[in-house]
Design a protein around this motif. Sequence first.
Motif, PDB file in Angstrom:
ATOM      1  N   ILE A 132      17.031 -18.413  83.280  1.00  0.00           N
ATOM      2  CA  ILE A 132      16.085 -17.290  83.300  1.00  0.00           C
ATOM      3  C   ILE A 132      15.086 -17.577  84.422  1.00  0.00           C
ATOM      4  O   ILE A 132      14.682 -18.714  84.622  1.00  0.00           O
ATOM      5  N   ARG A 136       8.609 -16.135  84.167  1.00  0.00           N
ATOM      6  CA  ARG A 136       8.149 -16.085  82.781  1.00  0.00           C
ATOM      7  C   ARG A 136       8.207 -17.482  82.166  1.00  0.00           C
ATOM      8  O   ARG A 136       8.803 -18.397  82.729  1.00  0.00           O
ATOM      9  N   GLN A 137       7.584 -17.620  81.005  1.00  0.00           N
ATOM     10  CA  GLN A 137       7.565 -18.912  80.328  1.00  0.00           C
ATOM     11  C   GLN A 137       8.969 -19.241  79.836  1.00  0.00           C
ATOM     12  O   GLN A 137       9.600 -18.446  79.149  1.00  0.00           O
ATOM     13  N   LEU A 138       9.444 -20.437  80.153  1.00  0.00           N
ATOM     14  CA  LEU A 138      10.815 -20.824  79.820  1.00  0.00           C
ATOM     15  C   LEU A 138      10.887 -21.920  78.773  1.00  0.00           C
ATOM     16  O   LEU A 138      11.946 -22.136  78.175  1.00  0.00           O
TER      17      LEU A 138
ATOM     18  N   LEU B 108      19.950 -12.102  77.772  1.00  0.00           N
ATOM     19  CA  LEU B 108      18.944 -11.269  78.428  1.00  0.00           C
ATOM     20  C   LEU B 108      19.279  -9.786  78.351  1.00  0.00           C
ATOM     21  O   LEU B 108      18.512  -8.951  78.848  1.00  0.00           O
ATOM     22  N   PHE B 126      12.743 -19.379  72.920  1.00  0.00           N
ATOM     23  CA  PHE B 126      13.223 -19.896  74.196  1.00  0.00           C
ATOM     24  C   PHE B 126      14.687 -20.298  74.079  1.00  0.00           C
ATOM     25  O   PHE B 126      15.131 -20.719  73.018  1.00  0.00           O
TER      26      PHE B 126
END
Lengths: 375, 375
Positions: A132, A136-138, B108, B126
């Motif tokens: 991803i 964005r926060q991963l 996604l 996550f």
Amino acid sequence: MTQPTVTRTGATVSMKSGGYYSQRTRGAKDVIDNASGMLLDAVAAIPAPQDGQPVRIADFGTADGGTSKAAIYKTVAALRVRFPDDQIVVTYTDLPSNDYSRLFKNMLGLTEDQGNLYLNDFDGVFVQACGIGFHRQLLPDSSLDIGFSATAMHYVSEKPCDIEDHVHMVGASGAALKAFSQRAADDWQNILLARARELRPGGRLVIMNFGKDEEGRYLGHTGGVNMFDTFHLHWKAMADEGRITGQEYTRATFPQFYRTKEEFCAPLLDETSPVYEAGLRLVSAHTGVVRCPYQVAFENDPSMTAREFAVSYVPTLRSWSETVFANALDQGRDAAERAELVDEFYQRYEDMVADAPDGHAMDYVHCYLAIEKVP
Amino acid sequence: MTQPTVTRTGATVSMKSGGYYSQRTRGAKDVIDNASGMLLDAVAAIPAPQDGQPVRIADFGTADGGTSKAAIYKTVAALRVRFPDDQIVVTYTDLPSNDYSRLFKNMLGLTEDQGNLYLNDFDGVFVQACGIGFHRQLLPDSSLDIGFSATAMHYVSEKPCDIEDHVHMVGASGAALKAFSQRAADDWQNILLARARELRPGGRLVIMNFGKDEEGRYLGHTGGVNMFDTFHLHWKAMADEGRITGQEYTRATFPQFYRTKEEFCAPLLDETSPVYEAGLRLVSAHTGVVRCPYQVAFENDPSMTAREFAVSYVPTLRSWSETVFANALDQGRDAAERAELVDEFYQRYEDMVADAPDGHAMDYVHCYLAIEKVP
């Protein structure tokens, strides 16, 4: 590492797979290897892991993991010295379209690159991937000890517009430049805010990105022939000659922005910025130029012809730029025709270099940042 | 999920990419969906996360994540109800050769499967992947709350020998069967020991695997035509007719073992076993049959011809068996010739089904295990 993250531009900015990338990006690896001292500084600076928790590091925008493998090995080795009893998790991130099979095979020693296999040489080291984009926060909150990224964050999350009279923001002006600048500033803030959430207090970021240095130099523009102007020259010539349409000419716009050191540092120094409020602080920032390994090889080998240099040099440009031109072409053209036009474009570049090789070089210009999350 | 892990047999056992797998494995998804209650039981049973740590779950041998997506969604939803303020990490594992791009795109919502997008529907979740076979430890010590695996662990880590008179251990005897049994027992112990290290005290495993049930039934052998015997019949016929060599005939050996419930449970019940000593305990075990969705569709549609059934049915077999036969062929043959022989093999199977469809079915026979690590 030149082409790693996001760009939800509709047009795909994926990389070629199968090792093509690492082989063609020796310079990118040199950049990382030269900066591995910054990673060792980070290892020395981070707090000890919480009881029972592993040390977690991440490489954001990793491609196939080839260019950072030596640096990650050194980091793992240094962590093992400092924290002999603690396990280590290495997370590799990139776009969904990245070649993760190649990444894991690289880590397991199942490719031709047999060096720096830290999974073999150290016990208690684990590898993960996250497909991803890093805007964005991963990773979970406060879970990351050291975040690393090399030559990845010059990609903007979305191309704000096409640049009508050039292919890259380095040649843009007016409204287009302003739109790219705003997008890049927003992206940089989002990238840093995401990392601020991921980092443990006292954790570190080591980030090296393409940028503009104090003398106005940037990738492929360090005193010789300007690489992006050359891309534009040949692409425009193909439009002027009717080989491509005006729309195809315009659509070739790199979704990139080369920030200055001041732009990189601004949210880390402005006490009112959300990034500063989230606890990120600048430890150090400097710019540096790593010379084009292909030009250096040409200079050092008097027997190499100009054509041989051109044939060795242009593929490194092509490895990360090809999709921009290929995707600019009308999808109504059949695939063979598109491939032919792209080949012609790089052939023009190669012929120009072979005719007059002096000054052609893709020197790397980076801004190197060390960042801390307040303990 | 039918073809997920290791087999370092030299011969690759990789899956076809691009969604082919999930589309052809509706039965595998049915198995998981039917067992999602076991995951909800696990959610209710695990201890609360350590302060500041996320809840971590993992799907071992996930393929493209399609078949387990609905079950993982339910698990995430139940975790969010029980632990409203805690973040959640989902780790997907499979072989290095797996299609991780497809996996991340699935997560996604970038594929045609738009359902169960828990990354969109819940904050603080996550996703990670690990492209290493599950016969070794993949996650740090005591970091996993719930481990899940469906239809994956029938693959042995290495084919101990070729089976000279059949294609699968279900038709093996003597020394070959003994070698496969020993390898399967060792593998199962290693798989459980790796999971024992990964699990937190009180953590759970929910594992469903192809096996032999109390009535001797197994995949494709539930009273009708025996599927593996049919594979063998046609492969042997091609050898007898000289279409393939004797060596190619022998080399087609599935690197699989179908364990009985007793074999699955043994290391969890034997107080002297390393697995028991590592703290793993059996919570429940049962076998179950899920009917072949293709046969059911054929039964329910009087307008469907036998040929239409055969054309719909054989590809689901082919999706997970093709590499065994393709890799058995001499690599000295050119690729087109090998492809032709494999096509012919499945065409023979299809013709047999079209001629006499009765009894052809790939019913799924699984052993379902719930396992706990002692708190």
